[in-house]
Design a protein around this motif. Structure first.
Motif, PDB file in Angstrom:
ATOM      1  N   GLU A   1       0.838  -1.207   0.000  1.00  0.00           N
ATOM      2  CA  GLU A   1       0.000   0.000   0.000  1.00  0.00           C
ATOM      3  C   GLU A   1       0.873   1.258   0.000  1.00  0.00           C
ATOM      4  O   GLU A   1       1.833   1.377   0.750  1.00  0.00           O
ATOM      5  CB  GLU A   1      -0.910   0.005   1.229  1.00  0.00           C
ATOM      6  CG  GLU A   1      -1.877   1.175   1.260  1.00  0.00           C
ATOM      7  CD  GLU A   1      -2.802   1.131   2.458  1.00  0.00           C
ATOM      8  OE1 GLU A   1      -3.586   2.084   2.629  1.00  0.00           O
ATOM      9  OE2 GLU A   1      -2.748   0.151   3.228  1.00  0.00           O
ATOM     10  N   GLY A   2       0.517   2.192  -0.860  1.00  0.00           N
ATOM     11  CA  GLY A   2       1.231   3.461  -0.919  1.00  0.00           C
ATOM     12  C   GLY A   2       2.457   3.458  -1.810  1.00  0.00           C
ATOM     13  O   GLY A   2       3.140   4.488  -1.909  1.00  0.00           O
ATOM     14  N   LEU A   3       2.756   2.333  -2.472  1.00  0.00           N
ATOM     15  CA  LEU A   3       3.936   2.252  -3.320  1.00  0.00           C
ATOM     16  C   LEU A   3       3.545   1.976  -4.765  1.00  0.00           C
ATOM     17  O   LEU A   3       2.652   1.169  -5.021  1.00  0.00           O
ATOM     18  CB  LEU A   3       4.875   1.124  -2.862  1.00  0.00           C
ATOM     19  CG  LEU A   3       5.464   1.219  -1.446  1.00  0.00           C
ATOM     20  CD1 LEU A   3       6.345   0.012  -1.177  1.00  0.00           C
ATOM     21  CD2 LEU A   3       6.248   2.512  -1.267  1.00  0.00           C
ATOM     22  N   ASN A   4       4.222   2.645  -5.719  1.00  0.00           N
ATOM     23  CA  ASN A   4       4.029   2.251  -7.112  1.00  0.00           C
ATOM     24  C   ASN A   4       4.901   1.028  -7.388  1.00  0.00           C
ATOM     25  O   ASN A   4       5.674   0.575  -6.533  1.00  0.00           O
ATOM     26  CB  ASN A   4       4.319   3.419  -8.068  1.00  0.00           C
ATOM     27  CG  ASN A   4       5.785   3.842  -8.100  1.00  0.00           C
ATOM     28  OD1 ASN A   4       6.688   3.027  -7.972  1.00  0.00           O
ATOM     29  ND2 ASN A   4       6.020   5.138  -8.271  1.00  0.00           N
ATOM     30  N   ILE A   5       4.803   0.469  -8.591  1.00  0.00           N
ATOM     31  CA  ILE A   5       5.476  -0.806  -8.849  1.00  0.00           C
ATOM     32  C   ILE A   5       6.996  -0.679  -8.814  1.00  0.00           C
ATOM     33  O   ILE A   5       7.690  -1.633  -8.437  1.00  0.00           O
ATOM     34  CB  ILE A   5       5.023  -1.411 -10.189  1.00  0.00           C
ATOM     35  CG1 ILE A   5       5.348  -0.485 -11.373  1.00  0.00           C
ATOM     36  CG2 ILE A   5       3.539  -1.731 -10.154  1.00  0.00           C
ATOM     37  CD1 ILE A   5       5.074  -1.124 -12.726  1.00  0.00           C
ATOM     38  N   PHE A   6       7.528   0.481  -9.176  1.00  0.00           N
ATOM     39  CA  PHE A   6       8.977   0.664  -9.162  1.00  0.00           C
ATOM     40  C   PHE A   6       9.491   0.823  -7.728  1.00  0.00           C
ATOM     41  O   PHE A   6      10.524   0.267  -7.357  1.00  0.00           O
ATOM     42  CB  PHE A   6       9.366   1.881 -10.005  1.00  0.00           C
ATOM     43  CG  PHE A   6       8.799   1.841 -11.397  1.00  0.00           C
ATOM     44  CD1 PHE A   6       9.231   0.886 -12.298  1.00  0.00           C
ATOM     45  CD2 PHE A   6       7.811   2.729 -11.794  1.00  0.00           C
ATOM     46  CE1 PHE A   6       8.708   0.825 -13.581  1.00  0.00           C
ATOM     47  CE2 PHE A   6       7.277   2.683 -13.061  1.00  0.00           C
ATOM     48  CZ  PHE A   6       7.720   1.728 -13.965  1.00  0.00           C
ATOM     49  N   GLN A   7       8.766   1.594  -6.933  1.00  0.00           N
ATOM     50  CA  GLN A   7       9.113   1.734  -5.526  1.00  0.00           C
ATOM     51  C   GLN A   7       9.005   0.395  -4.810  1.00  0.00           C
ATOM     52  O   GLN A   7       9.835   0.058  -3.957  1.00  0.00           O
ATOM     53  CB  GLN A   7       8.193   2.760  -4.863  1.00  0.00           C
ATOM     54  CG  GLN A   7       8.363   4.178  -5.374  1.00  0.00           C
ATOM     55  CD  GLN A   7       7.220   5.090  -4.951  1.00  0.00           C
ATOM     56  OE1 GLN A   7       6.166   4.628  -4.506  1.00  0.00           O
ATOM     57  NE2 GLN A   7       7.420   6.393  -5.095  1.00  0.00           N
ATOM     58  N   ASN A   8       7.991  -0.387  -5.171  1.00  0.00           N
ATOM     59  CA  ASN A   8       7.784  -1.671  -4.511  1.00  0.00           C
ATOM     60  C   ASN A   8       8.957  -2.615  -4.749  1.00  0.00           C
ATOM     61  O   ASN A   8       9.403  -3.303  -3.823  1.00  0.00           O
ATOM     62  CB  ASN A   8       6.489  -2.313  -5.000  1.00  0.00           C
ATOM     63  CG  ASN A   8       6.092  -3.514  -4.163  1.00  0.00           C
ATOM     64  OD1 ASN A   8       5.694  -3.381  -3.008  1.00  0.00           O
ATOM     65  ND2 ASN A   8       6.220  -4.694  -4.727  1.00  0.00           N
ATOM     66  N   LEU A   9       9.476  -2.648  -5.989  1.00  0.00           N
ATOM     67  CA  LEU A   9      10.626  -3.506  -6.265  1.00  0.00           C
ATOM     68  C   LEU A   9      11.810  -3.104  -5.399  1.00  0.00           C
ATOM     69  O   LEU A   9      12.479  -3.962  -4.798  1.00  0.00           O
ATOM     70  CB  LEU A   9      11.007  -3.420  -7.748  1.00  0.00           C
ATOM     71  CG  LEU A   9      12.289  -4.159  -8.146  1.00  0.00           C
ATOM     72  CD1 LEU A   9      12.179  -5.646  -7.853  1.00  0.00           C
ATOM     73  CD2 LEU A   9      12.603  -3.918  -9.625  1.00  0.00           C
ATOM     74  N   GLY A  10      12.080  -1.807  -5.294  1.00  0.00           N
ATOM     75  CA  GLY A  10      13.181  -1.351  -4.460  1.00  0.00           C
ATOM     76  C   GLY A  10      12.989  -1.712  -2.995  1.00  0.00           C
ATOM     77  O   GLY A  10      13.939  -2.119  -2.313  1.00  0.00           O
ATOM     78  N   GLU A  11      11.764  -1.601  -2.517  1.00  0.00           N
ATOM     79  CA  GLU A  11      11.498  -1.906  -1.112  1.00  0.00           C
ATOM     80  C   GLU A  11      11.552  -3.405  -0.822  1.00  0.00           C
ATOM     81  O   GLU A  11      11.982  -3.825   0.249  1.00  0.00           O
ATOM     82  CB  GLU A  11      10.141  -1.316  -0.698  1.00  0.00           C
ATOM     83  CG  GLU A  11      10.145   0.200  -0.609  1.00  0.00           C
ATOM     84  CD  GLU A  11      11.183   0.701   0.377  1.00  0.00           C
ATOM     85  OE1 GLU A  11      10.893   0.705   1.597  1.00  0.00           O
ATOM     86  OE2 GLU A  11      12.288   1.073  -0.066  1.00  0.00           O
ATOM     87  N   VAL A  12      11.124  -4.223  -1.791  1.00  0.00           N
ATOM     88  CA  VAL A  12      11.287  -5.670  -1.629  1.00  0.00           C
ATOM     89  C   VAL A  12      12.768  -5.999  -1.484  1.00  0.00           C
ATOM     90  O   VAL A  12      13.173  -6.771  -0.608  1.00  0.00           O
ATOM     91  CB  VAL A  12      10.667  -6.423  -2.832  1.00  0.00           C
ATOM     92  CG1 VAL A  12      11.085  -7.898  -2.811  1.00  0.00           C
ATOM     93  CG2 VAL A  12       9.148  -6.314  -2.802  1.00  0.00           C
ATOM     94  N   LEU A  13      13.592  -5.385  -2.338  1.00  0.00           N
ATOM     95  CA  LEU A  13      15.030  -5.630  -2.267  1.00  0.00           C
ATOM     96  C   LEU A  13      15.606  -5.109  -0.958  1.00  0.00           C
ATOM     97  O   LEU A  13      16.407  -5.797  -0.307  1.00  0.00           O
ATOM     98  CB  LEU A  13      15.719  -4.954  -3.453  1.00  0.00           C
ATOM     99  CG  LEU A  13      17.241  -5.103  -3.547  1.00  0.00           C
ATOM    100  CD1 LEU A  13      17.634  -6.569  -3.661  1.00  0.00           C
ATOM    101  CD2 LEU A  13      17.789  -4.310  -4.733  1.00  0.00           C
ATOM    102  N   ARG A  14      15.216  -3.906  -0.548  1.00  0.00           N
ATOM    103  CA  ARG A  14      15.775  -3.317   0.686  1.00  0.00           C
ATOM    104  C   ARG A  14      15.393  -4.112   1.921  1.00  0.00           C
ATOM    105  O   ARG A  14      16.123  -4.099   2.921  1.00  0.00           O
ATOM    106  CB  ARG A  14      15.292  -1.879   0.845  1.00  0.00           C
ATOM    107  CG  ARG A  14      15.915  -0.914  -0.136  1.00  0.00           C
ATOM    108  CD  ARG A  14      16.000   0.496   0.399  1.00  0.00           C
ATOM    109  NE  ARG A  14      14.794   0.930   1.051  1.00  0.00           N
ATOM    110  CZ  ARG A  14      14.769   1.714   2.146  1.00  0.00           C
ATOM    111  NH1 ARG A  14      15.879   2.115   2.700  1.00  0.00           N
ATOM    112  NH2 ARG A  14      13.625   2.098   2.665  1.00  0.00           N
ATOM    113  N   ASN A  15      14.250  -4.789   1.883  1.00  0.00           N
ATOM    114  CA  ASN A  15      13.777  -5.521   3.061  1.00  0.00           C
ATOM    115  C   ASN A  15      14.037  -7.021   2.972  1.00  0.00           C
ATOM    116  O   ASN A  15      13.489  -7.787   3.770  1.00  0.00           O
ATOM    117  CB  ASN A  15      12.288  -5.242   3.258  1.00  0.00           C
ATOM    118  CG  ASN A  15      12.036  -3.829   3.755  1.00  0.00           C
ATOM    119  OD1 ASN A  15      12.239  -3.521   4.926  1.00  0.00           O
ATOM    120  ND2 ASN A  15      11.620  -2.951   2.857  1.00  0.00           N
ATOM    121  N   GLN A  16      14.863  -7.421   2.024  1.00  0.00           N
ATOM    122  CA  GLN A  16      15.229  -8.829   1.906  1.00  0.00           C
ATOM    123  C   GLN A  16      15.983  -9.263   3.166  1.00  0.00           C
ATOM    124  O   GLN A  16      16.840  -8.539   3.668  1.00  0.00           O
ATOM    125  CB  GLN A  16      16.131  -9.005   0.680  1.00  0.00           C
ATOM    126  CG  GLN A  16      16.316 -10.428   0.225  1.00  0.00           C
ATOM    127  CD  GLN A  16      15.063 -11.011  -0.412  1.00  0.00           C
ATOM    128  OE1 GLN A  16      14.136 -10.289  -0.743  1.00  0.00           O
ATOM    129  NE2 GLN A  16      15.035 -12.312  -0.569  1.00  0.00           N
TER     130      GLN A  16
END
Length: 284
Positions: free
Chosen positions: A96-111
């Motif tokens: 929620e609150g993230l576009n698809i590009f931001q979401n990819l970065g956040e998935v990576l950052r929270n790995q």
């Protein structure tokens, strides 16, 4: 440059990624010919793979590199809107609150694993955002280069660049990087704090392998505990402001015209992408 073919990993098939696991280190090699543009398919495969790896606690480190000697990720695929079904799927899966590009970065950052980028070619736009989202990044002195060149297309970065860069360096340097839209060499990127270190091309493979294996061989719990006590910064309010600004520019006629002209003049070809900043500046 032709891709090698489908890769099977944990029962799933990948066409833009190659995966190898050794000594608790997973090496993920990007392969989306001709210039490793960040397509919807590559984004989907990255997120699928990262989810599977996040559930594999035998893997401690993930190293990202490229099958393409010239490009890590050229930038987001200019034709990405043609992948409507995949984009809709990515949007539905985004936090929620993230576009698809931001979401990819956040998935990576929270790995949960340590993530390392080995940059031996060019990373621009969404590719540069991917580099900045990783826990660590190392670039080859000879060919490692990085750029946020979206301003030349009439937009601003659509993923996490403004937030990620602001956590790594002073505001004045972020403005220089985004508005100057130049291609930075590895030595300057290191000095700015954009990457961890610039390393000779002849030494970078050995260095990153040694670092990854040293981390993976630490006593049980050390790496995971360290990531838990040193979590990534949260940027939700900044992401919203940035997404609003990006959307206003991205869907304007000016940006669409520039991107169309860029494709007509060699964007997303190997020759064109090696000098994309020069190509885009000529268009306006």
């Amino acid at each position: 440059m032709a891709q090698i073919g489908n890769i099977e990993f944990k029962g799933k098939s990948y066409t833009t990624l190659h995966i190898n696991v050794s000594n608790s280190v997973a090496t993920v090699s990007l392969d989306n010919a001709p210039v490793n543009a960040l397509s919807g398919k590559m984004m989907k495969e990255l997120q699928l793979l990262l989810k599977d790896l996040s559930e594999d606690f035998l893997i401690k480190v993930i190293v990202f590199d490229s099958k393409n000697a010239d490009f890590f990720i050229a930038h987001v695929d200019i034709n990405i809107l043609n992948e409507k079904d995949i984009l809709d799927e990515l949007a539905n899966e985004a936090a929620e609150g993230l576009n698809i590009f931001q979401n990819l970065g956040e998935v990576l950052r929270n790995q949960p694993q340590i993530t390392i980028v080995k940059l031996k070619g060019i990373a621009r736009g969404g590719g540069a955002e991917f580099v900045a989202a990783a826990d660590m990044s190392f670039a080859a002195l000879e060919k490692g280069k990085i750029s946020q060149c979206e301003a030349l297309m009439g937009i601003i970065p659509g993923g996490g660049a403004t937030q990620y860069l602001s956590s790594k360096m002073p505001r004045r340097r972020v403005l220089e990087i985004i508005l100057g839209s130049d291609l930075f060499d590895a030595e300057t990127a290191e000095r700015y704090g954009w990457i961890n270190r610039a390393i000779k091309d002849s030494e970078i493979d050995k260095f990153v392998s040694r670092l990854a294996e040293n981390i993976a061989s630490l006593p049980e719990g050390v790496m995971y505990t360290m990531k838990a006590v040193l979590p990534p910064e949260r940027f939700r309010s900044g992401f919203k402001t940035k997404d609003d600004g990006w959307a206003k520019l991205a869907f304007a006629a000016k940006a669409g015209g520039i991107m169309s002209l860029a494709m007509q003049n060699g964007a997303q070809t190997i020759e064109g992408e090696l000098r994309i900043e020069e190509l885009l500046r000529r268009l306006f």
